[in-house]
Scaffold this motif. Structure first.
Motif, mmCIF file in Angstrom:
data_model
loop_
_atom_site.group_PDB
_atom_site.id
_atom_site.type_symbol
_atom_site.label_atom_id
_atom_site.label_comp_id
_atom_site.label_asym_id
_atom_site.label_seq_id
_atom_site.Cartn_x
_atom_site.Cartn_y
_atom_site.Cartn_z
ATOM 1 N N LYS A 23 5.073 -2.533 3.009
ATOM 2 C CA LYS A 23 6.021 -1.880 2.235
ATOM 3 C C LYS A 23 5.910 -0.760 2.677
ATOM 4 C CE LYS A 23 3.730 -0.214 -2.231
ATOM 5 N NZ LYS A 23 1.889 0.255 -2.904
ATOM 6 N N LYS A 73 9.998 1.242 1.438
ATOM 7 C CA LYS A 73 9.701 1.963 0.951
ATOM 8 C C LYS A 73 10.951 2.674 1.416
ATOM 9 C CE LYS A 73 6.794 5.489 -1.635
ATOM 10 N NZ LYS A 73 8.097 6.250 -1.479
ATOM 11 N N ILE A 97 7.187 1.377 -8.173
ATOM 12 C CA ILE A 97 6.900 -0.054 -7.293
ATOM 13 C C ILE A 97 5.797 -0.567 -8.185
ATOM 14 C CG2 ILE A 97 5.874 -1.416 -5.965
ATOM 15 C CD1 ILE A 97 8.028 0.516 -3.432
ATOM 16 N N ILE A 130 4.121 -5.811 -5.225
ATOM 17 C CA ILE A 130 4.777 -6.097 -3.839
ATOM 18 C C ILE A 130 3.817 -7.320 -3.814
ATOM 19 C CG2 ILE A 130 3.847 -4.487 -3.012
ATOM 20 C CD1 ILE A 130 6.111 -4.122 -0.899
ATOM 21 N N VAL A 165 9.500 -6.959 -4.699
ATOM 22 C CA VAL A 165 8.995 -5.987 -4.479
ATOM 23 C C VAL A 165 9.440 -5.581 -6.443
ATOM 24 C CG1 VAL A 165 9.324 -3.135 -4.906
ATOM 25 C CG2 VAL A 165 9.321 -4.900 -3.218
ATOM 26 N N ALA A 213 9.904 -3.574 -9.717
ATOM 27 C CA ALA A 213 10.523 -1.278 -9.135
ATOM 28 C C ALA A 213 11.175 -1.976 -11.124
ATOM 29 C CB ALA A 213 10.451 -1.706 -7.547
#
Length: 382
Positions: A38, A42, A109, A112, A121, A123
């Motif tokens: 993550k 990210k 997000i 995940i 993911v 989002a």
């Protein structure tokens, strides 16, 4: 016999212990992979969404193509989608004689799921865009988009790349035509007193059965993930969300008419707290309901040029007959597929709309739609 039972018990205990050990370790590794992945992902997504706006503004695919797994067929498809939307926006802006002045996104997000070499993911992207007509280059019109992404990232040679990116696109894919192309037509500037806002200002204001300002206020508050909307970019939790089960556009318009505009429910058009009637949630049924009950009146029907060109009935085009709180239907291949609510007018007097599913806030009514789309303009009777 007792010895055999004892052996079975010991075997079962050992099996359960081993199962517990491997389950815990697998769970811990999954948690660790998710946590580490993550953070890595990210950083990638931060840069991706930053560059995504630049690519659209500069109309240059090279701004983002290095984010994609081009060794995969799915990765090529995802990149091709971005190419189509950039080409569509470029063509639309040229045909409307305007330029985009800004495009920027932020994202959240929501979920995940991580494996060893792949991460999914979910989002929510919130995009702000500005545009100015060449005839009025000093006036910037702002609009907002909201896009729900399901993104698969894979690790290729130690680098996270996008292999899949599935989303409804307010700028291209809200259409039954995969080769969506904008309609021709530069809009002439409205006459000094011809826009609905100016006409309304000159007339004594009276509040009828339909509260237009209330309808617009509701539409702006609950425009979902689109920049400009309220309620922390969320839909009204009082109502069911039909995203993924037919679309939420008509449900949203019904909410605007009832919650904001004050039109009362009846035994045909209603939401009962759990489920919606067909007339409430399905586009063709809502159109028929509004017309046949007299709550709505069909102003005009036709392709884009039919709606903007001067006619005997509408000397400045049917678009000048719309008011805030009125509705627009979108028909593709003979079927009404979408509803939008008019929430204002831009610097050239073009109606801007709010919608759900592909979340829009004050977006020009034809942006994202193909030249073959048939529009129906509906006036809500006061």
């Amino acid at each position: 016999m007792k010895s055999q039972q004892f052996t079975k018990i010991i075997t079962l205990v050992i099996f359960l212990a081993l199962l517990s050990y491997f389950s815990i370790n697998f769970f811990n590794r999954t948690i660790e992979a998710t946590s580490n992945g993550k953070e890595e992902v990210k950083a990638v997504l931060d840069e991706f969404f930053k560059q995504r706006g630049k690519a659209l503004l500069n109309q240059d695919l090279r701004e983002i193509e290095y984010f994609y797994d081009k060794s995969s067929t799915y990765g090529k498809w995802a990149l091709d989608h971005e190419k189509r939307r950039i080409e569509y926006v470029k063509g639309w802006s040229e045909k409307r004689n305007l330029k985009f002045t800004e495009a920027e996104s932020f994202y959240r997000i929501k979920n995940i799921k991580a494996g060893e070499n792949s991460i999914w993911v979910y989002a929510i992207e919130t995009m702000k865009m500005g545009y100015a007509y060449n005839a009025k280059s000093d006036v910037i019109n702002l609009m907002g988009l909201g896009i729900r992404h399901s993104i698969q990232l894979v690790k290729v040679d130690g680098k996270w790349l996008i292999r899949r990116d599935w989303y409804y696109d307010p700028l291209d894919e809200d259409s039954a035509y995969i080769d969506a192309s904008p309609a021709e037509g530069i809009i002439p500037e409205a006459a000094p007193t011809s826009t609905p806002q100016e006409e309304m200002e000159q007339k004594p204001k009276k509040k009828g059965k339909y509260d237009r300002e209330g309808a617009v206020a509701y539409a702006d508050k609950y425009a979902g993930a689109a920049w400009g909307s309220g309620n922390n970019y969320e839909y009204n939790p009082k109502y069911k969300d039909y995203y993924g089960v037919g679309g939420d556009c008509t449900n949203f318009v019904s909410q605007v008419l009832h919650e904001g505009g004050g039109l009362p429910m009846d035994n045909v058009w209603f939401f009962n707290g759990k489920d919606a009637s067909t007339a409430w949630a399905q586009a063709p049924a809502l159109f028929n309901y509004l017309i046949y009950t007299g709550k709505g009146k069909l102003i005009a029907k036709g392709h884009y040029l039919d709606m903007v060109k001067p006619t005997e009935q509408y000397p400045q085009g049917a678009i000048r007959a719309l008011e805030k709180g009125d509705l627009i239907c979108y028909e593709e291949k003979g079927e009404i597929v979408h509803f939008a609510v008019v929430t204002g007018f831009d610097s050239m007097g073009i109606p801007v709309v709010n919608t759900h599913t592909s979340d829009r806030y004050h977006v020009p009514f034809d942006l994202g739609w193909d030249k073959r789309v048939v529009y129906r303009f509906i006036h809500i009777n006061d």
